[in-house]
Design a protein around this motif. Structure first.
Motif, PDB file in Angstrom:
ATOM      1  N   ILE A   1      -4.517   4.963   2.443  1.00 31.03           N
ATOM      2  CA  ILE A   1      -4.899   4.185   1.261  1.00 31.03           C
ATOM      3  C   ILE A   1      -5.781   3.007   1.656  1.00 31.03           C
ATOM      4  O   ILE A   1      -6.642   2.595   0.871  1.00 31.03           O
ATOM      5  CB  ILE A   1      -3.646   3.726   0.486  1.00 31.03           C
ATOM      6  N   ARG A   2      -5.607   2.478   2.861  1.00 31.70           N
ATOM      7  CA  ARG A   2      -6.461   1.364   3.301  1.00 31.70           C
ATOM      8  C   ARG A   2      -7.935   1.746   3.264  1.00 31.70           C
ATOM      9  O   ARG A   2      -8.786   0.894   3.083  1.00 31.70           O
ATOM     10  CB  ARG A   2      -6.100   0.942   4.723  1.00 31.70           C
TER      11      ARG A   2
ATOM     12  N   GLN B   1      -7.323   0.334  -8.799  1.00 33.29           N
ATOM     13  CA  GLN B   1      -6.703  -0.678  -9.661  1.00 33.29           C
ATOM     14  C   GLN B   1      -7.319  -0.637 -11.053  1.00 33.29           C
ATOM     15  O   GLN B   1      -6.631  -0.817 -12.050  1.00 33.29           O
ATOM     16  CB  GLN B   1      -6.854  -2.079  -9.049  1.00 33.29           C
TER      17      GLN B   1
ATOM     18  N   GLU C   1      -9.278   3.806   1.065  1.00 37.09           N
ATOM     19  CA  GLU C   1      -9.686   4.133  -0.298  1.00 37.09           C
ATOM     20  C   GLU C   1     -10.305   2.913  -0.976  1.00 37.09           C
ATOM     21  O   GLU C   1     -10.142   1.785  -0.531  1.00 37.09           O
ATOM     22  CB  GLU C   1      -8.475   4.615  -1.119  1.00 37.09           C
TER      23      GLU C   1
ATOM     24  N   LEU D   1       0.829  -1.209   0.000  1.00 37.66           N
ATOM     25  CA  LEU D   1       0.000   0.000   0.000  1.00 37.66           C
ATOM     26  C   LEU D   1       0.864   1.260   0.000  1.00 37.66           C
ATOM     27  O   LEU D   1       0.536   2.252  -0.656  1.00 37.66           O
ATOM     28  CB  LEU D   1      -0.945  -0.003   1.201  1.00 37.66           C
TER      29      LEU D   1
ATOM     30  N   LEU E   1      -9.825   0.449  -3.336  1.00 36.16           N
ATOM     31  CA  LEU E   1      -8.673  -0.111  -4.038  1.00 36.16           C
ATOM     32  C   LEU E   1      -9.054  -0.736  -5.375  1.00 36.16           C
ATOM     33  O   LEU E   1      -8.265  -0.703  -6.327  1.00 36.16           O
ATOM     34  CB  LEU E   1      -7.960  -1.136  -3.163  1.00 36.16           C
TER      35      LEU E   1
END
Length: 173
Positions: free
Chosen positions: A81-82, A90, A84, A30, A86
């Motif tokens: 970021i955890r 991606q 967000e 991350l 993901l």
């Protein structure tokens, strides 16, 4: 009062919980994702669905000068970021990669056309004009002649580069 023994941990429960090493690997991944986002230009970064807190943390990174402060800040970015989405992030990375592959493929196609034009001459020019009728035939033939002449004389491929640039401009890539 007798000592109470801890209840034995169920083996299934132990397997579900990730190891400390696995958690560290995920945290570092991350942080690396955060560093990738920080390294991007603001226009590229605008494509990503990032929260306001994350955007502020990314902007703040440029003001941090000390090594230790930057390291701690990258840990903070990894923590943010955890939170967000993901999968959406991606998805944007995948779209960017796909665009890059398409652009690379188009450039390879242009390189093949350039080489074919220089090797075959006017016959290849006619084939190219059949595929791309909006191209300037006279300029194309002149560039092909100059590129062939340079190759025969062993000079640097200046006209070949100009031919490639002309092909790129013709196809609007």
């Amino acid at each position: 009062m007798p000592k109470q023994r801890p209840e034995p941990i169920d083996i299934d429960e132990q397997e579900e919980r990730p190891s400390k090493s696995q958690l560290k690997r995920e945290m570092h991944a991350l942080q690396a994702l955060g560093e990738t986002l920080i390294a991007m230009k603001p226009a590229e970064r605008a494509r990503f669905p990032l929260s306001d807190d994350m955007l502020r943390a990314i902007e703040e990174t440029s003001r941090i000068r000390s090594h230790e402060g930057r390291r701690r800040h990258m840990q903070y970015v990894g923590k943010l970021i955890r939170k967000e989405d993901l999968t959406a992030i991606q998805g944007v990375f995948d779209a960017i990669e796909q665009e890059k592959e398409q652009r690379d493929h188009a450039f390879h196609r242009l390189e093949k056309w350039r080489d074919r034009l220089v090797d075959e001459g006017d016959d290849a020019v006619d084939l190219f004009m059949a595929d791309y009728p909006n191209a300037d035939r006279q300029a194309l033939r002149q560039l092909v002649r100059n590129a062939r002449k340079e190759r025969e004389q062993g000079k640097p491929p200046t006209s070949s580069r100009k031919l490639f640039k002309h092909l790129r401009d013709t196809l609007a890539l």
